[in-house]
Design a protein around this motif. Structure first.
Motif, short mmCIF file in Angstrom:
data_model
loop_
_atom_site.label_atom_id
_atom_site.label_comp_id
_atom_site.label_asym_id
_atom_site.label_seq_id
_atom_site.Cartn_x
_atom_site.Cartn_y
_atom_site.Cartn_z
N HIS A 1 0.84 -1.20 0.00
CA HIS A 1 0.00 0.00 0.00
C HIS A 1 0.88 1.25 0.00
CE1 HIS A 1 -2.94 2.96 1.46
NE2 HIS A 1 -3.85 2.15 0.94
N GLU A 2 0.36 2.31 -0.56
CA GLU A 2 1.15 3.53 -0.72
C GLU A 2 1.48 4.21 0.62
OE1 GLU A 2 3.53 5.85 -2.83
OE2 GLU A 2 2.47 4.10 -3.60
N TYR A 3 0.59 4.13 1.63
CA TYR A 3 0.82 4.83 2.89
C TYR A 3 2.13 4.39 3.58
CZ TYR A 3 0.23 6.83 7.51
OH TYR A 3 0.44 7.50 8.68
N PRO A 4 2.36 3.08 3.77
CA PRO A 4 3.64 2.70 4.40
C PRO A 4 4.85 3.14 3.58
CG PRO A 4 2.13 0.84 4.39
CD PRO A 4 1.50 1.91 3.56
N LYS A 5 4.72 3.14 2.27
CA LYS A 5 5.83 3.59 1.43
C LYS A 5 6.10 5.08 1.63
CE LYS A 5 4.96 0.26 -2.24
NZ LYS A 5 4.48 0.12 -3.63
N MET A 6 5.03 5.88 1.69
CA MET A 6 5.19 7.33 1.93
C MET A 6 5.81 7.59 3.30
SD MET A 6 1.75 9.07 0.26
CE MET A 6 1.09 9.19 1.88
N GLU A 7 5.38 6.83 4.30
CA GLU A 7 5.94 6.99 5.64
C GLU A 7 7.42 6.59 5.66
OE1 GLU A 7 4.80 8.35 8.65
OE2 GLU A 7 3.40 9.17 7.18
N ALA A 8 7.75 5.54 4.94
CA ALA A 8 9.16 5.12 4.85
C ALA A 8 9.99 6.23 4.23
CB ALA A 8 9.28 3.83 4.03
N ASP A 9 9.48 6.83 3.15
CA ASP A 9 10.19 7.94 2.52
C ASP A 9 10.33 9.12 3.48
OD1 ASP A 9 10.31 6.42 0.22
OD2 ASP A 9 8.63 7.46 -0.77
N ARG A 10 9.25 9.45 4.15
CA ARG A 10 9.23 10.59 5.07
C ARG A 10 10.22 10.39 6.22
NH1 ARG A 10 3.58 11.18 5.93
NH2 ARG A 10 3.52 12.39 4.04
N ASN A 11 10.38 9.12 6.64
CA ASN A 11 11.27 8.82 7.77
C ASN A 11 12.66 8.35 7.33
OD1 ASN A 11 9.43 9.42 9.86
ND2 ASN A 11 8.35 7.52 9.41
N ARG A 12 12.92 8.46 6.02
CA ARG A 12 14.20 8.08 5.45
C ARG A 12 14.58 6.63 5.75
NH1 ARG A 12 17.18 13.04 7.82
NH2 ARG A 12 15.76 14.66 7.17
N ALA B 1 10.36 2.86 15.88
CA ALA B 1 9.71 3.74 14.89
C ALA B 1 9.78 5.20 15.34
CB ALA B 1 8.25 3.33 14.70
N LEU B 2 9.63 5.43 16.64
CA LEU B 2 9.77 6.80 17.16
C LEU B 2 11.18 7.31 16.89
CD1 LEU B 2 8.74 9.25 18.73
CD2 LEU B 2 9.46 8.08 20.83
N GLY B 3 12.17 6.46 17.11
CA GLY B 3 13.55 6.84 16.83
C GLY B 3 13.74 7.22 15.37
N ALA B 4 13.12 6.46 14.46
CA ALA B 4 13.22 6.77 13.03
C ALA B 4 12.55 8.11 12.72
CB ALA B 4 12.59 5.66 12.20
N GLY C 1 13.50 13.92 11.58
CA GLY C 1 12.88 15.22 11.82
C GLY C 1 11.39 15.23 11.48
N ASN C 2 10.77 14.06 11.49
CA ASN C 2 9.34 13.93 11.19
C ASN C 2 8.57 13.86 12.51
OD1 ASN C 2 6.78 13.26 10.34
ND2 ASN C 2 7.34 11.25 9.55
N PHE C 3 7.94 14.95 12.87
CA PHE C 3 7.23 14.99 14.14
C PHE C 3 5.73 14.87 13.96
CE2 PHE C 3 11.34 16.96 14.82
CZ PHE C 3 11.81 16.15 15.84
N ARG C 4 5.31 14.28 12.85
CA ARG C 4 3.90 13.92 12.63
C ARG C 4 3.70 12.57 13.31
NH1 ARG C 4 2.85 14.54 6.36
NH2 ARG C 4 0.82 13.85 7.10
N LEU C 5 3.35 12.59 14.57
CA LEU C 5 3.36 11.37 15.39
C LEU C 5 1.97 10.87 15.77
CD1 LEU C 5 6.34 12.33 17.71
CD2 LEU C 5 6.37 10.77 15.77
N GLY C 6 0.93 11.36 15.13
CA GLY C 6 -0.42 10.94 15.48
C GLY C 6 -0.64 9.45 15.31
N PHE D 1 -0.69 3.65 17.57
CA PHE D 1 -0.14 2.29 17.57
C PHE D 1 0.64 2.01 18.85
CE2 PHE D 1 -1.04 2.63 13.06
CZ PHE D 1 -1.48 1.35 12.75
N PHE D 2 1.43 2.98 19.29
CA PHE D 2 2.24 2.78 20.50
C PHE D 2 1.36 2.61 21.73
CE2 PHE D 2 4.56 4.45 24.20
CZ PHE D 2 5.57 3.51 24.25
N VAL D 3 0.36 3.47 21.87
CA VAL D 3 -0.51 3.39 23.06
C VAL D 3 -1.27 2.07 23.08
CG1 VAL D 3 -2.58 4.41 24.11
CG2 VAL D 3 -0.68 5.87 23.44
N VAL D 4 -1.73 1.62 21.93
CA VAL D 4 -2.45 0.34 21.89
C VAL D 4 -1.50 -0.82 22.21
CG1 VAL D 4 -3.70 -1.25 20.37
CG2 VAL D 4 -4.27 1.18 20.38
N ALA D 5 -0.29 -0.79 21.70
CA ALA D 5 0.68 -1.85 22.02
C ALA D 5 1.04 -1.82 23.51
CB ALA D 5 1.94 -1.68 21.17
#
Length: 119
Positions: free
Chosen positions: A27-38, A82-85, A90-95, A100-104
């Protein structure tokens, strides 16, 4: 206590499982997030496998409780990574990350609490 354990664990498994499927089908969303987080796009599917293993482990915890606890702990560590990434890139879009973190973390908490009660 069992009802809380059941609901939180099923919610965590469903949420994590849906993220795993998104990663695994490309799916495109994980790919975009991967790009955004380098993060290299080649990591998206292996990370999806880890998410899937966590979801299956949470469900397996209903039969073998220690597996559920270990899966929940693994997911907490996964999302801390993932937070470290995010921070490194420099991606502080953490919603989404926070959800995911709170549920885990909730799954880990109820797994440990339920194990202490059933003991």
């Amino acid at each position: 206590m069992f009802a809380t354990y059941l609901v939180v664990t099923l919610l965590a498994a469903a949420l994590t499982g849906s993220a795993a499927v998104a990663n695994l089908i490309g799916h495109e969303y994980p790919k975009m997030e991967a790009d955004r987080n380098r993060v290299p796009r080649s990591w998206v599917r292996p990370l999806g496998v880890l998410l899937g293993a966590g979801a299956v482990g949470l469900l397996a915890g209903f039969v073998v409780p220690v597996l559920g606890t270990l899966a929940a702990a693994g997911l907490v560590l996964y999302f801390l990574g993932a937070l470290g990434a995010h921070v490194r890139a420099g991606n502080f879009r953490l919603g989404a990350w926070a959800l995911f973190f709170v549920v885990a973390l909730a799954a880990l908490t109820v797994n440990l609490a339920y194990a202490a009660v059933v003991g």
